[in-house]
Design a protein around this motif. Sequence first.
Motif, PDB file in Angstrom:
ATOM      1  N   UNK A 127       0.832  -1.211   0.000  1.00 59.64           N
ATOM      2  CA  UNK A 127       0.000   0.000   0.000  1.00 59.64           C
ATOM      3  C   UNK A 127       0.866   1.260   0.000  1.00 59.64           C
ATOM      4  N   UNK A 128       0.260   2.372  -0.384  1.00 58.38           N
ATOM      5  CA  UNK A 128       0.969   3.643  -0.233  1.00 58.38           C
ATOM      6  C   UNK A 128       0.798   4.120   1.203  1.00 58.38           C
ATOM      7  N   UNK A 129       1.470   5.193   1.563  1.00 63.30           N
ATOM      8  CA  UNK A 129       1.283   5.767   2.904  1.00 63.30           C
ATOM      9  C   UNK A 129       2.029   4.984   3.970  1.00 63.30           C
ATOM     10  N   UNK A 130       1.762   5.368   5.213  1.00 64.00           N
ATOM     11  CA  UNK A 130       2.515   4.805   6.337  1.00 64.00           C
ATOM     12  C   UNK A 130       1.613   3.934   7.198  1.00 64.00           C
ATOM     13  N   UNK A 131       0.921   2.993   6.575  1.00 63.92           N
ATOM     14  CA  UNK A 131      -0.010   2.156   7.344  1.00 63.92           C
ATOM     15  C   UNK A 131       0.717   1.055   8.110  1.00 63.92           C
ATOM     16  N   UNK A 132       1.944   0.730   7.682  1.00 64.91           N
ATOM     17  CA  UNK A 132       2.665  -0.365   8.320  1.00 64.91           C
ATOM     18  C   UNK A 132       2.232  -1.724   7.804  1.00 64.91           C
ATOM     19  N   UNK A 133       1.311  -1.741   6.842  1.00 63.88           N
ATOM     20  CA  UNK A 133       0.837  -3.019   6.306  1.00 63.88           C
ATOM     21  C   UNK A 133       1.737  -3.462   5.153  1.00 63.88           C
ATOM     22  N   UNK A 134       1.765  -4.775   4.941  1.00 63.04           N
ATOM     23  CA  UNK A 134       2.562  -5.301   3.828  1.00 63.04           C
ATOM     24  C   UNK A 134       1.790  -5.208   2.522  1.00 63.04           C
ATOM     25  N   UNK A 136      -2.144  -4.042   0.449  1.00 66.38           N
ATOM     26  CA  UNK A 136      -3.337  -3.184   0.505  1.00 66.38           C
ATOM     27  C   UNK A 136      -4.398  -3.847   1.385  1.00 66.38           C
ATOM     28  N   UNK A 137      -4.515  -5.166   1.269  1.00 63.40           N
ATOM     29  CA  UNK A 137      -5.503  -5.880   2.078  1.00 63.40           C
ATOM     30  C   UNK A 137      -5.225  -5.712   3.574  1.00 63.40           C
ATOM     31  N   UNK A 138      -3.950  -5.539   3.910  1.00 63.28           N
ATOM     32  CA  UNK A 138      -3.580  -5.347   5.310  1.00 63.28           C
ATOM     33  C   UNK A 138      -4.086  -4.036   5.888  1.00 63.28           C
ATOM     34  N   UNK A 139      -4.555  -3.123   5.035  1.00 70.09           N
ATOM     35  CA  UNK A 139      -5.105  -1.856   5.538  1.00 70.09           C
ATOM     36  C   UNK A 139      -6.594  -1.987   5.855  1.00 70.09           C
TER      37      UNK A 139
END
Lengths: 296, 326
Positions: A127-134, A136-139
Amino acid sequence: MAVPGAILDSRADDPWAEGLAEAHRTWGPFPLPLDRFVARAEALLARRLERAGTAPTPFARAATLRQTARADLAVAVACEERISGAWEVLHARLLPRLRGLARKRGMAAADAETLASDVLSELAMPPGGASGARTVLGTFDGTGSLFGWSAVILVRRLSRLARPSSEPPPEGAERSDPAEILGDAETADRFDAALRRAWARLAWRERLALAYRFLDGRPQVEIARLLRLSPPRVSRIVNGAVAKLRDGLRSAGLEEPLERRLRVALADAVRKRLAPTSASAPLPDRPGPRPEAREP
Amino acid sequence: VTDPDEALSRYLVRRVAAAEGRGECPDANLLAGFAEGALATAEEERVGEHLAGCPACREASAEAQAAVGFEARPAARRRPVLWVVSAAAAGLLLAVGGAALLLRERGSRPLTDTATRLVAAASDLARDRPDLFGGFRPLDPQERPPGAGDPERGGARLVAPSGVVLSTRPAFRWAGAPGVTRYEVSLEGRDGTTLWTRAAEGTELAYPSDASELARGTTYDWSLAFEGLVGGRTESRRAFAVATPEEARAFEEASHAVEARVAPDLRDLLLAQVALRRGLVAEAERLARAHLARHPSDEVGRATLRHVRLLQGLSPEPPLAGPEGR
């Protein structure tokens, strides 16, 4: 299908375990350890509370937890945690639904299949941004259902395909002709300022109802469904909000004659559209000063 | 668009919407949550505001709602439903002495603790009767009334009426000053006119039968005066308002709705919190005490009563019953 641990996971006092068990029942089996699910799900829950500006009190936590799509979240976490078989489970259940959604929006079968596959591939991308996810589904955080969330991604992807440039949508066409309808620029400015003030005073539900009605042209029944209100209530909201806009114009000194002029101008515009060959000719019943050309 | 009213409305909305800024689009979680009615009130408002000015997000949100089916998922997530557990699970439950039929919320924990059940009931009421419960938010146990400070020190504490009262002939109640038994109660209009004055012994006074009833929608001041033990006259004052006919009717309707839709053991507590949110302090106290009389150890009930007491200017703790203005 027997799912190892599913029954034992259904501890009555543990909502995350219950969510995981529900995921096994509704999505299919995948060996996500409960502790890994809980760690990730609790972090997402904390982020949701922070996003909502809510203090993480036990009460707020209980309320948010209650509204979480926990089974869907378990599947998403399993995929994010690269649990074996999780992506297959997701793929098997989500692909046909996304394909169906694309078909409903008028796509051919082959195109719908491609689009649904593309959306699923997008979910596996970083994903873009600083979500910390590996991925997009992780967001996905369980605020809504996983299918609703994927539907948003699909529709946004479709919109990007349909409108590759960043041009604003055509709804603002009327904005470009203030002088023609309102007369002089000063009146137009006053008109816009009063209209913006009246608009700002409307409640968000009133604004949204007006947008659905007059920008999107949705029927009342559909607006009622979208706003989770009864159709008569929607009707009252729309009529009341329009009355407030018009009152706002009047209270700013833009009196009845201007409104009458507007009505006539708009009616003219409609008639011009219906009869394009005579669009340049002045209409016989139009009040106000006649154009110079009509002088003998 | 041939109807002139319709054309004018459309023109106004398009013109103002075109000039509106849209801001950053909400992420897919928020849009899906909005579509499914799963957002908290403040978030729902933020997203709703954005949607009014953003056609792309309106479309995405509408599609999400249509995709999941408006009634199916949100209702299932929000409403307690009867679940017949599967044969295998039922067998296991029976083996450990459990029940085969559980009242639980789909896909979530069983509705056991008071706080969770209150949230659930409030959410169901808000959905079914948004006109009565649309803005209702259950009390957070850690919440304190706005402006609640330390209870008044010294003198007498005027307990009721305070806030908004439903009755047009409310009873007067105070926490007395040590050693004082005789008081003078006066009622004044907001213009300072004294409507009546009565002597009282103890810490309560019924509304005088020979005095005119109070006007709805009007604010009054009441005062309590007494001679202290060491001499000198002390007077305390408190304002209160009488509910308008609409407020009174709305609360009555809310009571009926709660009666019809909420589990019996939760009704008084939920209605106490509804009353609190509407400033109906006396009603809130009565209902919270009624709840605690049946569930004396319920923490949410105790927190509700503590909240009421702070609003009344009393210390949040003691008593469930006692001499303090009871």
